[in-house]
Design a protein around this motif. Structure first.
Motif, short mmCIF file in Angstrom:
data_model
loop_
_atom_site.label_atom_id
_atom_site.label_comp_id
_atom_site.label_asym_id
_atom_site.label_seq_id
_atom_site.Cartn_x
_atom_site.Cartn_y
_atom_site.Cartn_z
N ASN A 1 0.81 -1.22 0.00
CA ASN A 1 0.00 0.00 0.00
C ASN A 1 0.84 1.27 0.00
O ASN A 1 0.31 2.36 -0.18
N SER A 2 2.15 1.14 0.14
CA SER A 2 3.05 2.28 -0.03
C SER A 2 3.35 2.55 -1.50
O SER A 2 3.98 3.54 -1.84
N GLY A 3 2.91 1.62 -2.36
CA GLY A 3 3.22 1.72 -3.79
C GLY A 3 4.44 0.90 -4.17
O GLY A 3 4.73 0.73 -5.35
N ALA A 4 5.18 0.39 -3.17
CA ALA A 4 6.38 -0.39 -3.43
C ALA A 4 6.03 -1.75 -4.06
O ALA A 4 4.93 -2.27 -3.85
N LEU A 5 6.97 -2.30 -4.82
CA LEU A 5 6.82 -3.60 -5.45
C LEU A 5 7.79 -4.59 -4.82
O LEU A 5 8.94 -4.25 -4.53
N ASN B 1 9.64 -9.46 6.44
CA ASN B 1 8.71 -10.50 6.90
C ASN B 1 7.41 -9.82 7.33
O ASN B 1 7.34 -9.25 8.42
N LEU B 2 6.40 -9.87 6.49
CA LEU B 2 5.16 -9.16 6.77
C LEU B 2 4.43 -9.73 7.99
O LEU B 2 3.61 -9.05 8.59
N ASP B 3 4.76 -10.96 8.37
CA ASP B 3 4.09 -11.57 9.51
C ASP B 3 4.57 -11.01 10.84
O ASP B 3 3.90 -11.17 11.85
N GLY C 1 -1.57 -2.17 12.59
CA GLY C 1 -2.00 -0.80 12.79
C GLY C 1 -0.87 0.21 12.79
O GLY C 1 -1.10 1.41 12.73
N VAL C 2 0.37 -0.26 12.84
CA VAL C 2 1.52 0.65 12.80
C VAL C 2 2.28 0.42 11.50
O VAL C 2 2.19 1.19 10.55
N ASP C 3 3.04 -0.70 11.44
CA ASP C 3 3.80 -1.01 10.22
C ASP C 3 2.90 -1.39 9.05
O ASP C 3 3.25 -1.16 7.90
N TRP D 1 3.04 -1.59 4.82
CA TRP D 1 3.51 -2.87 4.30
C TRP D 1 2.42 -3.86 3.94
O TRP D 1 2.71 -5.00 3.65
N ARG D 2 1.18 -3.47 3.93
CA ARG D 2 0.11 -4.41 3.58
C ARG D 2 0.07 -4.63 2.06
O ARG D 2 0.19 -3.70 1.28
N ILE D 3 -0.13 -5.90 1.65
CA ILE D 3 -0.25 -6.23 0.22
C ILE D 3 -1.62 -5.77 -0.28
O ILE D 3 -2.64 -6.07 0.32
N VAL D 4 -1.62 -5.04 -1.39
CA VAL D 4 -2.88 -4.55 -1.96
C VAL D 4 -3.22 -5.23 -3.29
O VAL D 4 -4.34 -5.09 -3.77
N GLY D 5 -2.28 -5.95 -3.87
CA GLY D 5 -2.59 -6.62 -5.12
C GLY D 5 -1.39 -7.29 -5.75
O GLY D 5 -0.25 -7.10 -5.32
#
Length: 401
Positions: free
Chosen positions: A326-330, A364-366, A371-373, A377-381
């Motif tokens: 969600n930051s736009g990063a790939l 490591n997204l886990d 609610g902070v990071d 770092w959430r995957i949007v697609g």
């Protein structure tokens, strides 16, 4: 004066950078020691470094406990990166040896020589150990192949996927060996297909497709003469293009008449074909889109339950997928478990401005704080690498050097 080591992915505006992990003169920063002012400086730090040392006293309202958590996270990421890198190196040796052997086996058939069945069994046996140790490391390598490698590499990729999937389904060691062997040899009959058809660019004509559709029977006829070749392996080779609705070939079998082991290989064969660069198909599909295609034909081709199990095995974001945060990063997905299918480990490739990460850090997204990071770092697609100028075959070096 207290300095805390912080990975660049965790830096925030307001932190005071006291030291870099590179010489200051090699960095784009004018002053040795500075407070991060804006997103531009954050981007420069992420491009130049893997970690920095933050001065706690000069970092204003930054919580020391938060920096301690970041340091612990950095150590965890570093350990994962080292372990996973080592697993990839080990897996690459096995996969490369298997691909080389697959090429030799194909040439043996082309030249009318005997099949090196014992060598194939040895490679499959080693692969089972590799997949048992770390299936993600082996699956990572199935995404890293070039268009000209499609026959031998596809044979080995199918073998890796089949062993990983069969292991997920609970098959024991002896059955895994048979399934892996059948997967490695499933396209052996293609070597009795004229080369001009195999390398033809674009769609095949009806006549050409009829010729290429003979390869399951051709492969069976070659392998049934090899001493010690099991019925399971022969069935996989002969029936890997049969479909549960009876519309497959060469025998038009349907339903339970198709051995389950053959359907397992048929499914992973189709998945790798959809995601691989091949001469006579359009550009490869991203793994997520390939799963969508398989879901569409599940009931008629492989059975809904089997496709559902395969999706559980490879995950919602399969290893090798390109995802956008969600930051736009790939980032590329490099590892996940059943529990972390929505929060995998990813390799950062481009930031939100489209700039490439120099060292391709792992996140490591886990382990991120809800609610902070996760706001960053959430995957949007899922995205198509070709649309973003990314060649996934260049990512073999997990260290990103």
């Amino acid at each position: 004066m207290e300095h805390k080591k912080v990975p660049v992915a965790d830096l925030k505006i307001g932190m005071h950078v006291a030291e870099l992990d590179i010489p200051w003169l090699e960095s784009p920063f004018l002053f040795q020691g500075f407070t991060i002012q804006d997103e531009k400086e954050l981007a420069q730090l992420r491009e130049s470094c893997e970690h920095v040392f933050v001065d706690v006293e000069k970092s204003g309202d930054i919580d020391v406990a938060e920096l301690e958590e970041m340091a612990a996270s950095d150590r965890q990421k570093s350990a994962f990166k080292t372990d996973f890198s080592e697993e990839v190196v080990r897996a690459r040796k096995v996969v490369d040896a298997g691909t080389e052997l697959a090429d030799k086996l194909l040439n043996d058939v082309r030249l009318g020589e005997s099949i090196r069945s014992e060598e194939a069994r040895a490679v499959v046996s080693e692969l089972i150990v590799t997949v048992s140790n770390n299936p993600n490391a082996a699956l990572w390598l199935t995404n890293l192949r070039q268009k000209h490698e499609f026959v031998a590499a596809h044979s080995m990729n199918t073998c890796v996927l089949a062993v990983a999937f069969a292991q997920h389904l609970g098959y024991e060691r002896e059955a895994l060996e048979q399934i892996g062997m059948g997967a490695m040899l499933h396209d052996i009959g293609l070597m009795r297909t004229p080369r001009e058809i195999l390398i033809k660019e674009g769609a095949l004509s009806e006549e050409e497709f009829e010729v290429i559709s003979r390869h399951p029977r051709e492969g069976y006829n070659v392998l049934r003469l090899v001493p010690g070749m099991s019925e399971t392996v022969l069935n996989i080779v002969r029936y890997h293009h049969e479909r549960v609705d009876g519309q497959g070939y060469p025998n038009g079998l349907s339903g339970e008449a198709i051995p389950r082991e053959a359907l397992i290989v048929a499914l992973v064969d189709a998945y790798d074909a959809l995601t691989s660069p091949r001469p006579y198909t359009d550009r490869p599909l991203p793994p997520h889109d390939a799963l969508g295609k398989l879901r569409e034909v599940a009931a008629t081709s492989f059975g809904g339950d089997l496709v559902e199990q395969f999706m559980r095995c490879v995950g919602i974001y399969p290893v090798g997928s390109l995802v956008q945060l969600n930051s736009g990063a790939l980032a590329a997905v490099v590892s996940h478990t059943q529990r972390t299918r929505l929060r995998p480990v990813v390799m950062m490739l481009k930031d939100g401005d489209g700039e490439r990460y120099k060292n391709r850090p792992l996140v490591n997204l886990d382990t991120l704080v809800e609610g902070v990071d996760t706001e960053r770092w959430r995957i949007v697609g899922v995205r198509d690498p070709e649309d973003h100028g990314i060649d996934m075959s260049e990512l073999a070096d997990i260290q990103g050097r």
